[in-house]
Design a protein around this motif. Structure first.
Motif, PDB file in Angstrom:
ATOM      1  N   ILE B 119       0.866  -1.181   0.000  1.00  0.00           N
ATOM      2  CA  ILE B 119       0.000   0.000   0.000  1.00  0.00           C
ATOM      3  C   ILE B 119       0.899   1.225   0.000  1.00  0.00           C
ATOM      4  O   ILE B 119       1.752   1.362   0.881  1.00  0.00           O
ATOM      5  N   THR B 120       0.756   2.071  -0.987  1.00  0.00           N
ATOM      6  CA  THR B 120       1.694   3.182  -1.096  1.00  0.00           C
ATOM      7  C   THR B 120       1.026   4.447  -1.628  1.00  0.00           C
ATOM      8  O   THR B 120       0.022   4.378  -2.334  1.00  0.00           O
ATOM      9  N   ASN B 121       1.618   5.569  -1.296  1.00  0.00           N
ATOM     10  CA  ASN B 121       1.163   6.841  -1.838  1.00  0.00           C
ATOM     11  C   ASN B 121       2.148   7.379  -2.881  1.00  0.00           C
ATOM     12  O   ASN B 121       2.007   8.500  -3.336  1.00  0.00           O
ATOM     13  N   SER B 122       3.130   6.551  -3.224  1.00  0.00           N
ATOM     14  CA  SER B 122       4.185   6.996  -4.128  1.00  0.00           C
ATOM     15  C   SER B 122       3.972   6.469  -5.536  1.00  0.00           C
ATOM     16  O   SER B 122       3.967   5.268  -5.768  1.00  0.00           O
ATOM     17  N   LEU B 123       3.826   7.370  -6.468  1.00  0.00           N
ATOM     18  CA  LEU B 123       3.621   6.978  -7.858  1.00  0.00           C
ATOM     19  C   LEU B 123       4.818   6.196  -8.409  1.00  0.00           C
ATOM     20  O   LEU B 123       4.627   5.154  -9.047  1.00  0.00           O
ATOM     21  N   PRO B 124       6.042   6.633  -8.185  1.00  0.00           N
ATOM     22  CA  PRO B 124       7.172   5.843  -8.686  1.00  0.00           C
ATOM     23  C   PRO B 124       7.173   4.412  -8.151  1.00  0.00           C
ATOM     24  O   PRO B 124       7.520   3.489  -8.879  1.00  0.00           O
ATOM     25  N   VAL B 125       6.768   4.232  -6.927  1.00  0.00           N
ATOM     26  CA  VAL B 125       6.699   2.871  -6.383  1.00  0.00           C
ATOM     27  C   VAL B 125       5.670   2.053  -7.150  1.00  0.00           C
ATOM     28  O   VAL B 125       5.934   0.916  -7.551  1.00  0.00           O
ATOM     29  N   VAL B 126       4.515   2.647  -7.394  1.00  0.00           N
ATOM     30  CA  VAL B 126       3.472   1.933  -8.130  1.00  0.00           C
ATOM     31  C   VAL B 126       3.972   1.540  -9.511  1.00  0.00           C
ATOM     32  O   VAL B 126       3.802   0.412  -9.962  1.00  0.00           O
ATOM     33  N   ILE B 127       4.605   2.480 -10.178  1.00  0.00           N
ATOM     34  CA  ILE B 127       5.096   2.218 -11.536  1.00  0.00           C
ATOM     35  C   ILE B 127       6.157   1.125 -11.511  1.00  0.00           C
ATOM     36  O   ILE B 127       6.155   0.208 -12.329  1.00  0.00           O
ATOM     37  N   GLU B 128       7.041   1.233 -10.549  1.00  0.00           N
ATOM     38  CA  GLU B 128       8.148   0.272 -10.463  1.00  0.00           C
ATOM     39  C   GLU B 128       7.636  -1.142 -10.197  1.00  0.00           C
ATOM     40  O   GLU B 128       8.189  -2.113 -10.693  1.00  0.00           O
ATOM     41  N   LEU B 129       6.574  -1.246  -9.423  1.00  0.00           N
ATOM     42  CA  LEU B 129       6.068  -2.572  -9.046  1.00  0.00           C
ATOM     43  C   LEU B 129       4.932  -3.051  -9.942  1.00  0.00           C
ATOM     44  O   LEU B 129       4.270  -4.039  -9.642  1.00  0.00           O
ATOM     45  N   GLN B 130       4.746  -2.338 -11.058  1.00  0.00           N
ATOM     46  CA  GLN B 130       3.605  -2.605 -11.916  1.00  0.00           C
ATOM     47  C   GLN B 130       3.480  -4.069 -12.338  1.00  0.00           C
ATOM     48  O   GLN B 130       2.415  -4.634 -12.315  1.00  0.00           O
ATOM     49  N   ASN B 131       4.567  -4.644 -12.752  1.00  0.00           N
ATOM     50  CA  ASN B 131       4.489  -6.022 -13.210  1.00  0.00           C
ATOM     51  C   ASN B 131       5.253  -6.954 -12.283  1.00  0.00           C
ATOM     52  O   ASN B 131       6.007  -7.812 -12.714  1.00  0.00           O
ATOM     53  N   SER B 132       5.040  -6.781 -11.024  1.00  0.00           N
ATOM     54  CA  SER B 132       5.723  -7.608 -10.043  1.00  0.00           C
ATOM     55  C   SER B 132       4.750  -8.633  -9.475  1.00  0.00           C
ATOM     56  O   SER B 132       3.580  -8.654  -9.816  1.00  0.00           O
ATOM     57  N   ALA B 133       5.266  -9.459  -8.602  1.00  0.00           N
ATOM     58  CA  ALA B 133       4.415 -10.468  -7.958  1.00  0.00           C
ATOM     59  C   ALA B 133       3.531  -9.814  -6.901  1.00  0.00           C
ATOM     60  O   ALA B 133       2.536 -10.389  -6.471  1.00  0.00           O
ATOM     61  N   ALA B 134       3.871  -8.611  -6.509  1.00  0.00           N
ATOM     62  CA  ALA B 134       3.139  -7.939  -5.443  1.00  0.00           C
ATOM     63  C   ALA B 134       1.817  -7.365  -5.942  1.00  0.00           C
ATOM     64  O   ALA B 134       1.694  -6.980  -7.092  1.00  0.00           O
ATOM     65  N   THR B 135       0.849  -7.334  -5.033  1.00  0.00           N
ATOM     66  CA  THR B 135      -0.413  -6.646  -5.309  1.00  0.00           C
ATOM     67  C   THR B 135      -0.261  -5.212  -4.837  1.00  0.00           C
ATOM     68  O   THR B 135       0.190  -4.974  -3.722  1.00  0.00           O
ATOM     69  N   ILE B 136      -0.644  -4.275  -5.673  1.00  0.00           N
ATOM     70  CA  ILE B 136      -0.429  -2.872  -5.322  1.00  0.00           C
ATOM     71  C   ILE B 136      -1.746  -2.217  -4.944  1.00  0.00           C
ATOM     72  O   ILE B 136      -2.754  -2.394  -5.616  1.00  0.00           O
ATOM     73  N   ASN B 137      -1.706  -1.457  -3.880  1.00  0.00           N
ATOM     74  CA  ASN B 137      -2.837  -0.622  -3.517  1.00  0.00           C
ATOM     75  C   ASN B 137      -2.365   0.820  -3.506  1.00  0.00           C
ATOM     76  O   ASN B 137      -1.505   1.204  -2.721  1.00  0.00           O
ATOM     77  N   MET B 138      -2.925   1.581  -4.440  1.00  0.00           N
ATOM     78  CA  MET B 138      -2.522   2.976  -4.563  1.00  0.00           C
ATOM     79  C   MET B 138      -3.417   3.831  -3.688  1.00  0.00           C
ATOM     80  O   MET B 138      -4.646   3.719  -3.752  1.00  0.00           O
ATOM     81  N   ILE B 139      -2.809   4.663  -2.905  1.00  0.00           N
ATOM     82  CA  ILE B 139      -3.574   5.569  -2.060  1.00  0.00           C
ATOM     83  C   ILE B 139      -4.070   6.729  -2.910  1.00  0.00           C
ATOM     84  O   ILE B 139      -3.310   7.324  -3.664  1.00  0.00           O
ATOM     85  N   GLY B 140      -5.341   7.026  -2.787  1.00  0.00           N
ATOM     86  CA  GLY B 140      -5.933   8.007  -3.682  1.00  0.00           C
ATOM     87  C   GLY B 140      -5.874   9.429  -3.175  1.00  0.00           C
ATOM     88  O   GLY B 140      -5.713   9.677  -1.984  1.00  0.00           O
ATOM     89  N   GLY B 141      -6.014  10.361  -4.106  1.00  0.00           N
ATOM     90  CA  GLY B 141      -6.030  11.770  -3.762  1.00  0.00           C
ATOM     91  C   GLY B 141      -5.262  12.587  -4.780  1.00  0.00           C
ATOM     92  O   GLY B 141      -4.865  12.076  -5.830  1.00  0.00           O
ATOM     93  N   GLU B 142      -5.064  13.847  -4.476  1.00  0.00           N
ATOM     94  CA  GLU B 142      -4.395  14.714  -5.411  1.00  0.00           C
ATOM     95  C   GLU B 142      -2.905  14.381  -5.484  1.00  0.00           C
ATOM     96  O   GLU B 142      -2.253  14.210  -4.457  1.00  0.00           O
ATOM     97  N   VAL B 143      -2.399  14.303  -6.701  1.00  0.00           N
ATOM     98  CA  VAL B 143      -0.994  13.945  -6.887  1.00  0.00           C
ATOM     99  C   VAL B 143      -0.144  15.206  -6.846  1.00  0.00           C
ATOM    100  O   VAL B 143      -0.353  16.134  -7.613  1.00  0.00           O
ATOM    101  N   ASN B 144       0.816  15.208  -5.936  1.00  0.00           N
ATOM    102  CA  ASN B 144       1.741  16.325  -5.833  1.00  0.00           C
ATOM    103  C   ASN B 144       2.793  16.194  -6.932  1.00  0.00           C
ATOM    104  O   ASN B 144       3.524  15.216  -6.997  1.00  0.00           O
TER     105      ASN B 144
END
Lengths: 249, 249
Positions: B119-144
């Motif tokens: 579970i992360t609020n970091s866009l680079p983390v989400v992108i980096e883990l996009q095709n990984s074995a991990a399930t990603i939960n993106m925290i929502g809201g305005e992107v800084n």
DNA sequence: TCAATTTTGATTATATTTGATCAAATATGT
DNA sequence: ACATATTTGATCAAATATAATCAAAATTGA
């Protein structure tokens, strides 16, 4: 040899080879080249393969994910025209929803310089608009690896907290009878965005118009305006139902 | 040989060689030089390569606007070591929070193959883990735009709905007196993640230890374990306050 | 079974892609 | 700065792919 069977075979073939030309596929399945062409166009409309001049290529999630879709796809121009027209409807100060279809993604390039707020559940959209003039609001929740978007209850709850002036949505099929989606998650997302915005635009290339899909989830009057690239009988019926239609050429 | 195929080949070639002239490409793909020229112009228009007189050069990927990748200098190795150690603490089935520091981002490479929920609020983390074995939960809201992360009330509310086994957090400064951040938004985010997880790890290179920043937002016992790369007096004081410390070399 | 509908394939006109040629623009060496 | 060599963009013709039309074949429903 039914369409379902051919569809499976073609996708399998592409999975193995990466790419294939019409003649090869026709020979392999013992069907005419005309039919192959028809099939490839249908499959390309579903984003199951990339249509090329003379054949098709496999969709590689790893390669294509960053840009969401191959910029050199053969039917890209229709989507571009649709989106260029859609962008004209967006004014500075607007708050817009964008969902996770490939057509809607193409809208990004035309709104980068606009000072607007964009609320989206599509990761590719967020990435594409990262350094644009627009303010991005990412809808939170679990990220679906396949379509790189966030769906589900959390997402809908998030959407309900916002109000937008316009929504730009994609869809898997539309007829005069209603709107169709391939999954309930996407349907609920579409519905939520539409209900929270003042005006709803549907961006559909002609492949989706007149086509039904797994789930009929709403009446056509959920949307105010359909922007598409081809006129036809189905379009007239939609107009009769009160849907505004913009045809781009 | 379709354009799509050539596009792939040309980009691959450039990736390998760094640059290539028209003749070389034409020979390599067995096509005319005119076609190569046409292709290069199209690819250059998409910013996929740099067109030069007589050929093309590779456009170096991800010289991204902000901090993450190209901060890779001296303290990169320290961060890597810290993250490698942190990754050892993560077991299959864990649910982890990751926030938006550059050190935490480095953790991605070590957890790609792990079957966990992130579970992360970091866009680079989400992108980096996009095709990984991990399930990603993106925290929502305005992107800084500046730090490519989501902060704010919506984000905190989102975090409060989840419970994690571990949190891996960055920070702008830590002394025995407390934890420091450069903005209240980041502070509230850090605090929320820490309070919703069973165990909290702080990943800090030595530059942050003993350093104060604009806002002191919590006591050191908000975290259970500090992973850093240099021992010292400050470390001892932290241990006395009950913080577990792991030093990596 | 038979008629109606859909799907397929042949044909043809249209559109796209490719490579050759050549004048104009750009680099290079003296 | 000049002359020479190279690269480029434009135009065109040939090859190839495509969409559109229509008839035949297959499927469907009564």
């Amino acid at each position: 040899m039914t369409f379902q069977k051919r569809k499976k075979e073609i996708l399998q073939l592409l999975q193995r080879l990466g790419e294939a030309d019409i003649r090869l596929i026709a020979g392999h399945l013992n069907i005419s080249e005309v039919t192959v062409r028809r099939d490839l166009n249908l499959l390309a409309a579903e984003n199951l393969l990339h249509r090329t001049h003379g054949g098709a290529m496999r969709v590689d999630p790893y390669v294509d994910s960053s840009t969401y879709q191959n910029k050199s796809d053969i039917n890209k121009t229709a989507k571009d025209k649709i989106c260029r027209k859609a962008a004209e409807e967006i004014q500075e100060g607007d708050v817009i929803f964008m969902d996770c279809g490939s057509t809607v993604f193409n809208l990004c390039q035309y709104i980068k310089h606009k000072k607007i707020k964009v609320i989206t559940n599509s990761l590719p959209v967020v990435i594409e608009l990262q350094n644009s003039a627009a303010t991005i609001n990412m809808i939170g929740g679990e990220v679906n690896q396949k379509n790189q978007a966030v769906h589900g209850k959390m997402a809908v709850a998030h959407i309900k907290k916002y109000h937008a002036t316009k929504a730009f949505l994609g869809i898997d099929g539309i007829t005069a009878e209603g709107l169709y989606a391939n999954s309930e998650l996407e349907a609920s997302n579409t519905q939520a965005m539409a209900s929270q915005s003042e005006k709803t635009f549907l961006l559909c290339d002609s492949g989706k118009v007149g086509k039904k899909a797994y789930l009929r989830f709403a009446e056509v009057n959920l949307v105010h305006t359909l922007i598409t690239n081809q006129d036809g009988e189905e379009i007239n019926q939609l107009k009769e139902k009160g849907v505004q239609v913009i045809i781009v050429n």
